[in-house]
Design a protein around this motif. Structure first.
Motif, PDB file in Angstrom:
ATOM      1  N   GLU A  61      72.604  28.625   2.053  1.00 42.60           N
ATOM      2  CA  GLU A  61      71.975  27.588   2.867  1.00 42.60           C
ATOM      3  C   GLU A  61      72.625  27.504   4.241  1.00 42.60           C
ATOM      4  N   ASN A  62      73.901  27.828   4.316  1.00 49.42           N
ATOM      5  CA  ASN A  62      74.632  27.709   5.559  1.00 49.42           C
ATOM      6  C   ASN A  62      75.109  29.096   5.994  1.00 49.42           C
ATOM      7  N   ARG A  63      74.266  29.809   6.700  1.00 54.23           N
ATOM      8  CA  ARG A  63      74.591  31.173   7.123  1.00 54.23           C
ATOM      9  C   ARG A  63      75.641  31.190   8.220  1.00 54.23           C
ATOM     10  N   LEU A  64      75.718  30.145   8.997  1.00 53.74           N
ATOM     11  CA  LEU A  64      76.729  30.072  10.044  1.00 53.74           C
ATOM     12  C   LEU A  64      78.136  30.059   9.427  1.00 53.74           C
ATOM     13  N   LEU A  69      83.216  32.892   8.040  1.00 51.74           N
ATOM     14  CA  LEU A  69      84.135  33.465   7.065  1.00 51.74           C
ATOM     15  C   LEU A  69      84.335  34.959   7.299  1.00 51.74           C
ATOM     16  N   GLY A  70      83.251  35.659   7.618  1.00 53.34           N
ATOM     17  CA  GLY A  70      83.365  37.090   7.915  1.00 53.34           C
ATOM     18  C   GLY A  70      84.228  37.335   9.133  1.00 53.34           C
TER      19      GLY A  70
END
Length: 136
Positions: A61-64, A69-70
């Motif tokens: 839901e939270n791709r940002l 994290l990446g």
């Protein structure tokens, strides 16, 4: 020319097929040609990793936050590599760490790998830790 198709079971692929061709050359030589027609284990493993990453990306839901994290993981790897390089340039520290590593490795071998009951204890500890991490 003789051709043989063999199905060899593999834990990573469902049923790979190999074509084996044998041709007689002169009187006593036999040439064997093997061609793989299925996926290799490396490609299927990398494909499963890609699919699992795609599933996480699609279900998130939270791709940002995933992008953050990446980026944080890349920065952490870069910083640790630079830290190791900086420590390696100090004159006495690398030798001390090497000596400590040799001592710890010797202790670990003596404590867990030298005798059979100790190896079994180590195996049980590892299995317990894996089950605790995976939540089984």
């Amino acid at each position: 020319m003789a051709s043989i198709v063999a199905n060899l079971p593999s834990p990573l692929t469902t049923s790979p097929k190999f074509t084996v061709s044998a041709t007689e050359e002169r009187q006593s030589r036999v040439a064997i040609v093997v061609k793989a027609t299925g996926e290799s284990s490396e490609s299927s493993t990398s494909l499963s990793i890609v699919k699992s990453v795609q599933n996480v990306w699609d279900s998130s839901e939270n791709r940002l936050a995933l992008i953050g994290l990446g980026f944080a993981a890349v920065v952490a790897v870069w910083a640790s590599a630079n830290l190791i390089t900086a420590i390696d340039k100090l004159p006495l520290i690398p030798s001390a760490f090497e000596f400590i590593g040799i001592l710890f490795s010797s202790w670990f071998i003596y404590r867990y790998l030298l005798f059979k009951p100790d190896r079994e204890e180590l195996l049980q500890t590892v299995k317990k830790s894996v089950s605790d991490i995976l939540g089984q």
